[in-house]
Design an enzyme around this catalytic site. Structure first.
Site, PDB file in Angstrom:
ATOM      1  N   HIS A 179       0.897  -1.158   0.000  1.00 46.71           N
ATOM      2  CA  HIS A 179       0.000   0.000   0.000  1.00 46.71           C
ATOM      3  C   HIS A 179       0.937   1.210   0.000  1.00 46.71           C
ATOM      4  CE1 HIS A 179      -3.480   2.270   2.113  1.00 46.71           C
ATOM      5  NE2 HIS A 179      -2.493   3.140   2.016  1.00 46.71           N
ATOM      6  N   ASP A 304      -9.928  -4.290  -2.888  1.00 43.37           N
ATOM      7  CA  ASP A 304      -9.740  -3.617  -1.591  1.00 43.37           C
ATOM      8  C   ASP A 304     -11.062  -3.589  -0.818  1.00 43.37           C
ATOM      9  OD1 ASP A 304      -8.664  -2.336   0.581  1.00 43.37           O
ATOM     10  OD2 ASP A 304      -8.199  -0.465  -0.451  1.00 43.37           O
TER      11      ASP A 304
HETATM   12  O1  DOR Z   1      -9.604   2.679   2.258  1.00 48.45           O
HETATM   13  C1  DOR Z   1      -8.979   1.758   2.724  1.00 48.45           C
HETATM   14  N1  DOR Z   1      -9.487   0.965   3.690  1.00 48.45           N
HETATM   15  N2  DOR Z   1      -7.752   1.538   2.294  1.00 48.45           N
HETATM   16  C2  DOR Z   1      -6.948   0.639   2.885  1.00 48.45           C
HETATM   17  O2  DOR Z   1      -5.869   0.452   2.416  1.00 48.45           O
HETATM   18  C3  DOR Z   1      -7.405  -0.106   4.065  1.00 48.45           C
HETATM   19  C4  DOR Z   1      -8.852  -0.214   4.092  1.00 48.45           C
HETATM   20  C5  DOR Z   1      -9.389  -0.685   5.411  1.00 48.45           C
HETATM   21  O3  DOR Z   1      -8.815  -1.595   6.012  1.00 48.45           O
HETATM   22  O4  DOR Z   1     -10.436  -0.198   5.821  1.00 48.45           O
END
Ligand code: DOR
Length: 429
Positions: A179, A304
């Site tokens: 990431h 994601d």
């Molecule tokens: O928006 C996101 N939510 N990006 C991430 O990399 C992690 C994820 C999360 O775990 O909620």
């Protein structure tokens, strides 16, 4: 799986093997045993009018287990994955506790065996507690069954620490999923652009992602680690991945359905629903990232899938938790917005959702005799509305809520077992 059946008359499309035509597929003992015209069997599934693809593979998901089972469980996450046509999923380690020890990896895998409808792989943490300080015992994590390492959810604290992590991952034989966000730059809640300025919401510049992507790619080249850059959202990061990929076969990259279909215009709503990391970008980035996916600069799509409880999303943008659901809408959103708009051939979408991530994960994403019968049946003509009550995820935070999409998953098979069935096929497999 001991049964035998034939899926008859679907338009079979598999860019990996070059299949494209109305064909029958015989499944025996959980594997594909025959592909061709005119096959018959004792049990047949009439799939005329539907498309049959290799099962989708999602290299990036958050099933919130252990710790936040109010948001997602292995059962609900895998049901949502199956409903979206995914037959394999990689689970990220930013759970509570963080998956950073061999006991946690093997415990999670035992639960997957009992509770998951689809194949699920564990990405363990790169650093203990995702703190960016001490590396995890990657060799032991691998022995416990970890498939990759990642600090996803967070960018890595420093280049020096990341370099050591790559060296260690390489010696442990594990890919690193990165990431890329530099947290000294990513201090806002949304993309730092005109919409954020007008809305008065603090933004993070695109450089927060680009600087971290460049650092990761330079270190990958130097260390020889197998590095996958996940959720690429800017044109420059996509171009950087392309430049390094041309020189380093160990690098791959993905982007998400939301970065391919939504833009930072949504920041104007001030609705916490639309907060995500990396943030939604301007239209120009969306279009150029889409081109990078179309031409193979970016290898595949990953969702994601990030479930959040209502109290974490029903907030002003600055206070909301970042993340969107992804599994159940991925194919339809991309089919509707990219394929039907003439920006991505259907075959490339199948390659990007099945064949390429399937190859990355192992021997998956192919329709050929001997391969596991991981398959998805899709009705490309069905239009449907994304309604909260119909989602199989435990959470509701999809940015497509209320949208009409075209293309719906009608059946998903994992190892010959029908794990999602909207046809009433009742094969009893
Ligand atoms: O928006 C996101 N939510 N990006 C991430 O990399 C992690 C994820 C999360 O775990 O909620």
């Amino acid at each position: 799986m001991s049964g035998e059946f034939v899926i008859r008359g679907a338009r079979v499309l598999d860019p990996a093997t070059g299949l494209d035509g109305e064909l029958d597929v015989r499944v025996t003992g959980g594997r594909i045993s025959e592909v061709g015209p005119g096959l018959s069997g004792v049990r047949e599934l009439d799939a005329a009018g539907l498309h049959l693809f290799p099962g989708f593979v999602d290299v990036h998901a958050h099933w919130r287990t252990p710790g936040r089972e109010d948001e997602e469980t292995i059962e609900s996450g895998s049901a949502a994955a199956a409903a979206g046509g995914f037959t394999s999923v990689v689970m990220m380690p930013n759970t509570e506790p963080v998956i950073d020890s061999p006991a946690l990896v093997s415990g999670l895998l035992r639960r997957v065996e009992r509770e998951s409808r689809v194949r699920a792989y564990v990405a363990a943490a790169l650093h203990e507690g995702l703190r960016g300080e001490r590396l995890t015992e990657m060799q032991l994590l691998r022995e416990a069954g970890a498939f990759a390492v990642s600090d996803d959810g967070l960018g890595t604290a420093s280049a020096g620490v990341l370099r050591n992590g790559m060296l260690y991952a390489r010696s442990a034989g594990l890919p690193v999923i990165l990431h890329c966000e530099d947290h000294t730059l990513a201090t806002g809640a949304v993309h730092d652009g005109a919409v954020a300025a007008l809305a008065g919401v603090p933004g993070s510049p695109a450089s927060a992602e680009d600087v971290a992507t460049a650092t990761a790619l330079v270190l990958a080249a130097e260390t020889g680690a197998r590095v996958h850059i996940t959720h690429v959202s800017t044109a420059l990061s996509a171009a950087l991945v392309g430049w390094f990929k041309d020189r380093n076969p160990n690098i791959t990259g993905d982007t998400t359905p939301h970065h391919l279909t939504l833009t930072d215009e949504l920041v104007g709503t001030l609705d916490g629903m639309y907060r995500v990391n990396p943030p939604l970008r301007p239209e120009e980035d969306r279009l150029l990232v889409g081109e990078a996916l179309a031409d193979g600069t970016l290898d595949f799509v990953a969702t994601d899938h990030a479930p959040h409880a209502p109290e974490e999303k029903e907030l002003p943008l600055q206070e909301a938790s970042p993340g969107f659901l992804g599994h159940e809408t991925a194919f339809a959103a991309l089919y509707t917005e990219l394929v039907l708009e003439g920006r991505l051939p259907l075959a490339r979408l199948v390659q990007a959702m099945s064949c390429a991530p399937g190859r990355w994960i192992g021997e998956q994403g192919r329709i050929e005799p001997g391969a596991p019968a991981d398959l998805v049946l899709v009705d490309l003509s069905e239009e449907w509305e994304v309604r909260p009550g119909e989602l199989l995820s435990r959470s509701r935070n999809t940015p497509y809520l209320g949208r009409r999409l075209t293309g719906r998953i009608t059946g998903t098979f994992v190892g010959g077992e029908m794990v999602h069935d909207r046809m009433g096929a009742k094969l009893g497999l």
